[in-house]
Design an enzyme around this catalytic site. Structure first.
Site, PDB file in Angstrom:
ATOM      1  N   GLU A  63       0.816  -1.212   0.000  1.00  0.00           N
ATOM      2  CA  GLU A  63       0.000   0.000   0.000  1.00  0.00           C
ATOM      3  C   GLU A  63       0.858   1.274   0.000  1.00  0.00           C
ATOM      4  OE1 GLU A  63      -3.660  -0.512   2.292  1.00  0.00           O
ATOM      5  OE2 GLU A  63      -3.270   1.497   3.088  1.00  0.00           O
ATOM      6  N   ASP A  64       1.950   1.264   0.732  1.00  0.00           N
ATOM      7  CA  ASP A  64       2.687   2.505   0.983  1.00  0.00           C
ATOM      8  C   ASP A  64       4.065   2.600   0.338  1.00  0.00           C
ATOM      9  OD1 ASP A  64       0.562   3.351   2.498  1.00  0.00           O
ATOM     10  OD2 ASP A  64       1.451   2.788   4.413  1.00  0.00           O
TER      11      ASP A  64
END
Ligand code: ZN
Length: 178
Positions: A63-64
């Site tokens: 996600e990051d």
């Protein structure tokens, strides 16, 4: 998978999150958050499964950071990658929609994914209460806390001690803005 894979996951996550800091404005390294999540799973939830702990350490890498699920699958196996996939939001969607989907889908996640989600929310709620992101109003914090409460509420019955740890963190967080 064994304990050494847990430490390779930790090293991998630390490298990928290297340039990131937590939102609290204290320059706290991002990796402290996945470490908190894995620590809650071991010390509170009683988790000993290395795949689950590796997935906890890796839970925000897709996600990051620019990490892909294929990469995780290759390095840590398909099972670890599939747990991370379950706790990865679709970043093409606007944040409100991602939040809504997380809430709706929470009860249908696998047991490992639910454990990571509850520990994740416990860590985030505590961090935001203790070191609020400088740009976050009280209202924004309140709305995050109440959304986290609904997500965890949808997963009750997953692990009683972990849910109790979330409840304690939530009570402190609510008190911090009361
Ligand atoms: Zn997280």
């Amino acid at each position: 998978m064994s304990l050494d894979a847990v430490f390779s996951a930790l090293r991998f996550a630390a490298e990928r999150h290297q340039a990131q800091r937590r939102k609290g404005g204290r320059e706290i390294p991002y990796i402290n958050h996945p470490i908190d999540v894995a620590t809650l799973l071991v010390t509170v939830a009683g988790v000993t499964d290395p795949d689950l702990l590796a997935a906890a350490l890796l839970h925000d890498t897709v996600e990051d950071t620019d990490t892909t699920l294929d990469e995780l699958s290759l390095l840590f196996g398909e099972h670890v990658a599939s747990i991370v996939a379950e706790v990865t939001d679709n970043c093409d969607l606007p944040s409100d929609e991602r939040k809504r989907i997380q809430e709706v889908e929470a009860p249908f996640k696998s047991h490992p994914a639910r454990l990571i989600r509850i520990a994740d929310k416990t860590s985030n709620v505590s961090d935001i209460a203790i070191h609020p992101p400088p740009a976050w109003s009280v209202e924004r914090r309140r709305s995050y806390f109440e959304w986290a409460a609904r997500v965890v509420g949808a997963m009750r019955g997953t692990n009683a001690p972990l849910e109790a740890a979330f409840d304690a963190a939530l009570a402190k967080a609510r008190a911090s803005i009361a």
